[in-house]
Enzyme design. Structure first.
Site, PDB file in Angstrom:
ATOM      1  CB  VAL A   1       6.561  29.250 -15.826  1.00  0.00           C
ATOM      2  CG1 VAL A   1       6.000  29.336 -14.418  1.00  0.00           C
ATOM      3  CG2 VAL A   1       5.767  28.235 -16.619  1.00  0.00           C
TER       4      VAL A   1
ATOM      5  CB  THR B   1      11.782  20.461 -13.965  1.00  0.00           C
ATOM      6  OG1 THR B   1      10.483  20.819 -14.499  1.00  0.00           O
ATOM      7  CG2 THR B   1      11.987  21.181 -12.659  1.00  0.00           C
TER       8      THR B   1
ATOM      9  NE  ARG C   1      -4.524  27.493 -22.289  1.00  0.00           N
ATOM     10  CZ  ARG C   1      -5.676  27.864 -22.837  1.00  0.00           C
ATOM     11  NH1 ARG C   1      -6.275  27.103 -23.717  1.00  0.00           N
ATOM     12  NH2 ARG C   1      -6.230  29.017 -22.532  1.00  0.00           N
TER      13      ARG C   1
ATOM     14  CG  ASN D   1       0.607  19.115 -18.410  1.00  0.00           C
ATOM     15  OD1 ASN D   1      -0.373  19.837 -18.550  1.00  0.00           O
ATOM     16  ND2 ASN D   1       1.824  19.593 -18.267  1.00  0.00           N
TER      17      ASN D   1
ATOM     18  N   GLY E   1       3.401  18.217 -28.742  1.00  0.00           N
ATOM     19  CA  GLY E   1       4.811  18.564 -28.524  1.00  0.00           C
ATOM     20  C   GLY E   1       4.887  19.627 -27.455  1.00  0.00           C
TER      21      GLY E   1
ATOM     22  CB  CYS F   1       4.358  21.047 -20.599  1.00  0.00           C
ATOM     23  SG  CYS F   1       4.956  22.565 -19.856  1.00  0.00           S
TER      24      CYS F   1
ATOM     25  CE  LYS G   1      -0.274  26.559 -27.307  1.00  0.00           C
ATOM     26  NZ  LYS G   1      -0.555  26.763 -25.909  1.00  0.00           N
TER      27      LYS G   1
END
Ligand code: NAD
Length: 438
Positions: free
Chosen positions: A11, A86, A153, A210, A259, A262, A323
């Site tokens: 991010v 986190t 994403r 989410n 999975g 997040c 992914k």
């Protein structure tokens, strides 16, 4: 505007690169010295399509900088974004906020009241207010804390950041709005909605979004089982459902379970926070249970498809990342599925265009291949776990010819029974289709 971004992960790095592309002057800080050294040499630590070019362009244009140590220079930035991880606490019971609070403590001595601190990390409701209190107790000047959760994403992060469905900003004072609208002005001008709200609503919006997407995935995975038992086809069902604009066609693909870094941790945190405030999140709790059961079902499907003694069989897995288009393997279904098969004495081979860097340590007993056709040679079974483009248009006949026994378990429904059988596979198993899974 002069911006600091603290925590240069998936991010932080994408946000920083895109802010510099907007024209802001951005300095990134990370405690990982190697990462910073690599970035200063334009060596990108993560796989994210398009990122390298943006980092290179803006570094050369002196709009993007990378530094290791947080120091008094922090006082020079008008906006400070915190984008550290986190993760789920190892001992259970919700999110580990220690990285976040460590950063808050580190920047605290250098802050002044002309700055805005913006929390982009995903944090449980109440965290922004807690940090606000921490920073503003016994101080004369006031440091406003803003919640600005991120929705990008992995795999399409640049596109998502540059063309977001929305930007959510939780704040308490009008003055901060000016700073945030200045930062996001290029988006604003292109008509992307910025939703200003209170910090609690912003924090909950992230988790609720989410969890809702995870719910769609678990829902369609249960419908897939019903299709298998009754002769339905989950792809047809999802198409029929998705054409209803109230439902939408996204996140209705059945597969080996959700999975990534997040969905698993955010669903878990929402349930924990619900418990804490006496607002049980029963639906999300069930969504998590279903997801675990889906992964177990995948192990059974793979095992049963071999319909003979498990030992000494060679199984080639195509894809281990959670992914396509990312190297991220955090909480990927492969981490549950593959070790269970290794335990059953299979010999496991893995092909993944980007998965080896982070995946190798999890699958120590597996052999890694770069070519799917080599991985298929003399194998007893192929399993498609991640739908990388590389695995979408394979020459199935070539794969089948090289195998000891041509079997294909297609956990992403990339191919069809007709294609597989036509190419010489004697067994083809997919999800939620082809009753009987011959
Ligand atoms: P990440 O683990 O990839 O990156 C976190 C970075 O923070 C690491 O580089 C780490 O070295 C650095 N860091 C930790 N403590 C630090 C400190 N004290 N000082 C400086 N740097 C420090 O994490 P991520 O995937 O980018 O996620 C960051 C946050 O964004 C999380 O809260 C996550 O839930 C949220 N988020 C992630 C995604 C995603 O797709 N990865 C999407 C939306 C939101």
């Amino acid at each position: 505007m002069k911006i600091a971004v603290i925590g240069v992960g998936y991010v932080g790095l994408v946000s920083a690169a895109c802010f510099s592309e907007f024209g802001h002057i951005v300095t990134c800080f990370d405690q990982d010295k190697k990462k910073i050294d690599d970035l200063n040499n334009i060596s990108i630590p993560i796989h994210e399509p398009g990122l390298e070019q943006i980092v290179e362009r803006n570094s050369k244009a002196k709009r993007l900088f990378f530094k290791h140590k947080i120091n008094a220079e922090i006082a020079n930035f008008e906006a400070i974004f915190i984008t550290v991880g986190t993760p789920e606490r190892k001992t259970g019971g919700g999110a580990d906020l220690s990285f976040l609070f460590k950063v808050v403590e580190e920047i605290r001595p250098f802050l002044h009241d002309k700055q805005v601190i913006i929390i982009k990390s995903t944090v449980p409701v109440g965290t922004n207010r807690e940090i606000n209190k921490l920073l503003n107790t016994n101080r004369e000047s006031y440091f406003p804390v803003v919640s600005n959760p991120e929705f990008l994403r992995e795999g399409s992060a640049i596109e998502d950041f540059m063309k977001p469905d929305r930007v959510i900003v939780g704040l308490e004072h009008e003055a901060q709005k000016k700073v945030l609208s200045e930062i996001y002005k290029p988006l604003y001008l292109r008509d992307f909605p910025i939703v200003y709200t209170d910090p609690e609503s912003a924090e909950i919006t992230k988790y609720a979004s989410n969890a809702f997407l995870a719910t769609k995935i678990s829902f369609i995975n249960e419908i897939a089982v019903l299709c298998e038992k009754t002769g339905g086809n989950v792809k047809e069902v999802a198409k029929g459902m998705g054409l209803d604009r109230r439902i939408g066609n996204k996140f209705l693909h059945s597969g080996p379970g959700y999975g990534g870094s997040c969905f698993p941790k955010d669903t878990n945190e929402l349930v924990e926070v619900g418990k804490k405030y006496g607002a049980p999140q029963r639906i999300v709790n069930t969504v998590m249970e279903v997801n675990e059961a889906v992964k177990e079902r995948m192990v059974d499907l793979i095992t049963e498809s071999l319909d003979c003694n498990l030992s000494d069989k060679i199984v080639a897995f195509f894809g281990v990342t959670f992914k396509p288009n990312t190297d991220d393997i955090r909480s990927a279904p492969s981490l549950t599925i593959i070790p269970k098969l290794i335990d059953k004495c299979f010999k496991v081979r893995i092909v993944d265009p980007q998965g080896k860097k982070y995946g190798q340590k999890f699958f120590e007993r597996a052999d890694w291949y770069s070519d799917p056709y080599q991985a298929a040679k003399n194998a007893d079974l192929l399993v498609i776990l991640t739908e990388w483009n590389e695995f979408r248009a394979m020459d199935l006949s070539k794969l089948a010819t090289n195998m000891k026994f041509p079997r294909l378990v297609d956990l992403r429904n990339v191919y069809s029974m007709n294609e597989a059988k036509g190419a010489g596979f004697l067994k083809y198993v997919s999800i939620g289709r082809d009753r009987g899974n011959n």
